[in-house]
Design a protein around this motif. Structure first.
Motif, PDB file in Angstrom:
ATOM      1  N   LEU A 116       0.837  -1.198   0.000  1.00  0.00           N
ATOM      2  CA  LEU A 116       0.000   0.000   0.000  1.00  0.00           C
ATOM      3  C   LEU A 116       0.871   1.248   0.000  1.00  0.00           C
ATOM      4  O   LEU A 116       1.869   1.312   0.720  1.00  0.00           O
ATOM      5  CB  LEU A 116      -0.879   0.028   1.253  1.00  0.00           C
ATOM      6  N   VAL A 117       0.478   2.235  -0.801  1.00  0.00           N
ATOM      7  CA  VAL A 117       1.171   3.528  -0.815  1.00  0.00           C
ATOM      8  C   VAL A 117       0.127   4.639  -0.838  1.00  0.00           C
ATOM      9  O   VAL A 117      -0.980   4.468  -1.360  1.00  0.00           O
ATOM     10  CB  VAL A 117       2.121   3.675  -2.027  1.00  0.00           C
ATOM     11  N   SER A 118       0.477   5.768  -0.258  1.00  0.00           N
ATOM     12  CA  SER A 118      -0.433   6.920  -0.257  1.00  0.00           C
ATOM     13  C   SER A 118      -0.653   7.399  -1.688  1.00  0.00           C
ATOM     14  O   SER A 118       0.254   7.347  -2.521  1.00  0.00           O
ATOM     15  CB  SER A 118       0.142   8.058   0.582  1.00  0.00           C
ATOM     16  N   ILE A 119      -1.871   7.860  -1.945  1.00  0.00           N
ATOM     17  CA  ILE A 119      -2.204   8.340  -3.291  1.00  0.00           C
ATOM     18  C   ILE A 119      -3.206   9.484  -3.163  1.00  0.00           C
ATOM     19  O   ILE A 119      -3.999   9.518  -2.223  1.00  0.00           O
ATOM     20  CB  ILE A 119      -2.775   7.186  -4.157  1.00  0.00           C
ATOM     21  N   ARG A 120      -3.133  10.437  -4.093  1.00  0.00           N
ATOM     22  CA  ARG A 120      -4.116  11.520  -4.141  1.00  0.00           C
ATOM     23  C   ARG A 120      -5.289  11.073  -5.010  1.00  0.00           C
ATOM     24  O   ARG A 120      -5.106  10.300  -5.951  1.00  0.00           O
ATOM     25  CB  ARG A 120      -3.474  12.784  -4.717  1.00  0.00           C
ATOM     26  N   PRO A 121      -6.499  11.544  -4.723  1.00  0.00           N
ATOM     27  CA  PRO A 121      -7.670  11.099  -5.483  1.00  0.00           C
ATOM     28  C   PRO A 121      -7.510  11.236  -6.994  1.00  0.00           C
ATOM     29  O   PRO A 121      -7.922  10.357  -7.748  1.00  0.00           O
ATOM     30  CB  PRO A 121      -8.801  11.996  -4.956  1.00  0.00           C
ATOM     31  N   GLU A 122      -6.899  12.328  -7.434  1.00  0.00           N
ATOM     32  CA  GLU A 122      -6.754  12.539  -8.880  1.00  0.00           C
ATOM     33  C   GLU A 122      -5.771  11.577  -9.539  1.00  0.00           C
ATOM     34  O   GLU A 122      -5.721  11.469 -10.764  1.00  0.00           O
ATOM     35  CB  GLU A 122      -6.372  14.002  -9.175  1.00  0.00           C
ATOM     36  N   GLU A 123      -4.971  10.866  -8.738  1.00  0.00           N
ATOM     37  CA  GLU A 123      -4.019   9.889  -9.281  1.00  0.00           C
ATOM     38  C   GLU A 123      -4.620   8.494  -9.439  1.00  0.00           C
ATOM     39  O   GLU A 123      -4.025   7.636 -10.077  1.00  0.00           O
ATOM     40  CB  GLU A 123      -2.793   9.787  -8.360  1.00  0.00           C
ATOM     41  N   VAL A 124      -5.788   8.276  -8.862  1.00  0.00           N
ATOM     42  CA  VAL A 124      -6.413   6.952  -8.905  1.00  0.00           C
ATOM     43  C   VAL A 124      -6.820   6.614 -10.335  1.00  0.00           C
ATOM     44  O   VAL A 124      -7.481   7.413 -11.007  1.00  0.00           O
ATOM     45  CB  VAL A 124      -7.639   6.898  -7.969  1.00  0.00           C
ATOM     46  N   GLU A 125      -6.418   5.434 -10.792  1.00  0.00           N
ATOM     47  CA  GLU A 125      -6.786   4.957 -12.124  1.00  0.00           C
ATOM     48  C   GLU A 125      -7.679   3.731 -11.989  1.00  0.00           C
ATOM     49  O   GLU A 125      -7.253   2.700 -11.460  1.00  0.00           O
ATOM     50  CB  GLU A 125      -5.538   4.588 -12.926  1.00  0.00           C
ATOM     51  N   VAL A 126      -8.904   3.847 -12.498  1.00  0.00           N
ATOM     52  CA  VAL A 126      -9.830   2.728 -12.496  1.00  0.00           C
ATOM     53  C   VAL A 126      -9.249   1.611 -13.357  1.00  0.00           C
ATOM     54  O   VAL A 126      -8.765   1.843 -14.459  1.00  0.00           O
ATOM     55  CB  VAL A 126     -11.217   3.163 -13.022  1.00  0.00           C
ATOM     56  N   GLY A 127      -9.274   0.399 -12.824  1.00  0.00           N
ATOM     57  CA  GLY A 127      -8.743  -0.750 -13.537  1.00  0.00           C
ATOM     58  C   GLY A 127      -7.284  -1.035 -13.236  1.00  0.00           C
ATOM     59  O   GLY A 127      -6.783  -2.105 -13.539  1.00  0.00           O
ATOM     60  N   LEU A 167     -18.225   4.827   5.952  1.00  0.00           N
ATOM     61  CA  LEU A 167     -18.096   6.285   5.995  1.00  0.00           C
ATOM     62  C   LEU A 167     -19.064   6.917   5.007  1.00  0.00           C
ATOM     63  O   LEU A 167     -19.534   6.244   4.076  1.00  0.00           O
ATOM     64  CB  LEU A 167     -16.662   6.686   5.616  1.00  0.00           C
ATOM     65  N   PRO A 168     -19.337   8.215   5.145  1.00  0.00           N
ATOM     66  CA  PRO A 168     -20.128   8.895   4.111  1.00  0.00           C
ATOM     67  C   PRO A 168     -19.375   8.818   2.780  1.00  0.00           C
ATOM     68  O   PRO A 168     -18.133   8.830   2.762  1.00  0.00           O
ATOM     69  CB  PRO A 168     -20.212  10.340   4.610  1.00  0.00           C
ATOM     70  N   PRO A 169     -20.095   8.749   1.654  1.00  0.00           N
ATOM     71  CA  PRO A 169     -19.423   8.624   0.351  1.00  0.00           C
ATOM     72  C   PRO A 169     -18.381   9.701   0.072  1.00  0.00           C
ATOM     73  O   PRO A 169     -17.398   9.450  -0.621  1.00  0.00           O
ATOM     74  CB  PRO A 169     -20.577   8.713  -0.655  1.00  0.00           C
ATOM     75  N   SER A 170     -18.561  10.883   0.613  1.00  0.00           N
ATOM     76  CA  SER A 170     -17.637  11.990   0.326  1.00  0.00           C
ATOM     77  C   SER A 170     -16.460  12.064   1.295  1.00  0.00           C
ATOM     78  O   SER A 170     -15.682  13.018   1.240  1.00  0.00           O
ATOM     79  CB  SER A 170     -18.401  13.310   0.346  1.00  0.00           C
ATOM     80  N   ALA A 171     -16.276  11.079   2.163  1.00  0.00           N
ATOM     81  CA  ALA A 171     -15.199  11.146   3.164  1.00  0.00           C
ATOM     82  C   ALA A 171     -13.822  11.322   2.523  1.00  0.00           C
ATOM     83  O   ALA A 171     -12.933  11.929   3.122  1.00  0.00           O
ATOM     84  CB  ALA A 171     -15.219   9.905   4.055  1.00  0.00           C
ATOM     85  N   TRP A 172     -13.635  10.827   1.312  1.00  0.00           N
ATOM     86  CA  TRP A 172     -12.341  10.980   0.639  1.00  0.00           C
ATOM     87  C   TRP A 172     -12.028  12.445   0.352  1.00  0.00           C
ATOM     88  O   TRP A 172     -10.875  12.814   0.177  1.00  0.00           O
ATOM     89  CB  TRP A 172     -12.268  10.139  -0.639  1.00  0.00           C
ATOM     90  N   ARG A 173     -13.033  13.294   0.348  1.00  0.00           N
ATOM     91  CA  ARG A 173     -12.834  14.737   0.142  1.00  0.00           C
ATOM     92  C   ARG A 173     -12.606  15.474   1.463  1.00  0.00           C
ATOM     93  O   ARG A 173     -12.283  16.648   1.463  1.00  0.00           O
ATOM     94  CB  ARG A 173     -14.068  15.356  -0.518  1.00  0.00           C
ATOM     95  N   HIS A 174     -12.824  14.775   2.588  1.00  0.00           N
ATOM     96  CA  HIS A 174     -12.840  15.438   3.896  1.00  0.00           C
ATOM     97  C   HIS A 174     -11.931  14.756   4.911  1.00  0.00           C
ATOM     98  O   HIS A 174     -12.349  14.453   6.022  1.00  0.00           O
ATOM     99  CB  HIS A 174     -14.277  15.502   4.429  1.00  0.00           C
ATOM    100  N   GLY A 175     -10.700  14.491   4.514  1.00  0.00           N
ATOM    101  CA  GLY A 175      -9.701  14.063   5.477  1.00  0.00           C
ATOM    102  C   GLY A 175      -9.463  12.577   5.629  1.00  0.00           C
ATOM    103  O   GLY A 175      -8.589  12.172   6.392  1.00  0.00           O
ATOM    104  N   ALA A 176     -10.217  11.741   4.937  1.00  0.00           N
ATOM    105  CA  ALA A 176      -9.944  10.301   5.023  1.00  0.00           C
ATOM    106  C   ALA A 176      -8.595  10.011   4.364  1.00  0.00           C
ATOM    107  O   ALA A 176      -8.186  10.681   3.418  1.00  0.00           O
ATOM    108  CB  ALA A 176     -11.046   9.501   4.347  1.00  0.00           C
ATOM    109  N   THR A 177      -7.890   9.020   4.884  1.00  0.00           N
ATOM    110  CA  THR A 177      -6.600   8.608   4.328  1.00  0.00           C
ATOM    111  C   THR A 177      -6.840   7.645   3.185  1.00  0.00           C
ATOM    112  O   THR A 177      -7.594   6.677   3.316  1.00  0.00           O
ATOM    113  CB  THR A 177      -5.762   7.905   5.418  1.00  0.00           C
ATOM    114  N   LEU A 178      -6.180   7.891   2.070  1.00  0.00           N
ATOM    115  CA  LEU A 178      -6.365   7.082   0.876  1.00  0.00           C
ATOM    116  C   LEU A 178      -5.053   6.404   0.511  1.00  0.00           C
ATOM    117  O   LEU A 178      -4.019   7.068   0.385  1.00  0.00           O
ATOM    118  CB  LEU A 178      -6.843   7.990  -0.261  1.00  0.00           C
TER     119      LEU A 178
END
Length: 195
Positions: A116-127, A167-178
């Motif tokens: 596992l490595v930290s990632i920003r939401p905009e870096e996530v690639e589906v698939g 969590l609420p669906p938007s938690a990734w926008r509000h401080g959740a660790t990804l």
């Protein structure tokens, strides 16, 4: 395996190693469900004996029947696969334990994970990426094949990882660790349909 997200070589495991792991998972599943114990056998060497992280997914008629895994390499890969096959059949809280009459109709799929490595939401690639999201005591994980199978875009994938964590669906926008990982995914041929 490589240290960064997305760098699992396509051939980390060769075809014979994949078949060996699938056989290990199948024997553990059938031995435990059928006789209450994991059969012993010759321990594999090389990559299968090295510490590894993996998930085992069971499907029946194309529908999820159980999925359990380890996100960290805490034991030899073959032992992780054995334990996860049994746990997917007997401990997934979403399903009743697998019965012995279901065994011929179950398909085993294995996902071998990178760290596992930290990632920003905009870096996530589906698939490409699997996701683990955490906030407080809540944690949820989705394997990389899930959004592809369900036709999700990136935002839906992120939302659903939050939902999986409770969590609420938007938690990734509000401080959740990804955190992200990639996986080498392989499985048995499709099993015959259950009546």
């Amino acid at each position: 395996m490589a240290e960064s997200v997305g760098t699992v070589p396509a051939a980390y495991l060769d075809e014979s190693q994949r078949k060996s792991l699938l056989g290990i998972a199948r024997r553990a599943l059938e031995g435990y469900v059928g006789a209450g114990k994991i059969p012993s056998g010759e321990e594999p060497q090389g990559k299968l004996a090295a510490p590894g992280a993996a998930f085992v997914t069971l499907t029946k008629n194309g529908r999820l029947r159980g999925c359990i895994g380890y996100t960290e390499a805490v034991a030899p890969l073959f032992k992780v696969v054995q334990e996860c096959a049994v746990a997917a059949a007997t401990e997934d809280p979403r399903f009743p334990p697998v019965s012995s009459n279901e065994l011929p109709f179950l398909r085993v799929e294995i996902s071998v994970l990178t760290p596992l490595v930290s990632i920003r939401p905009e870096e996530v690639e589906v698939g490409r990426h699997g996701l683990m999201i955490a906030q407080g005591r809540n944690r949820g994980l989705l394997l990389p094949q899930v959004p592809v199978e369900l036709g999700w875009d990136r935002e839906t994938f992120l939302d659903q990882a939050c939902v999986k964590a409770g969590l609420p669906p938007s938690a990734w926008r509000h401080g959740a660790t990804l955190k992200a990982f990639t996986a080498e995914v392989f499985g048995e041929d499709v099993r015959e349909a259950a009546p």
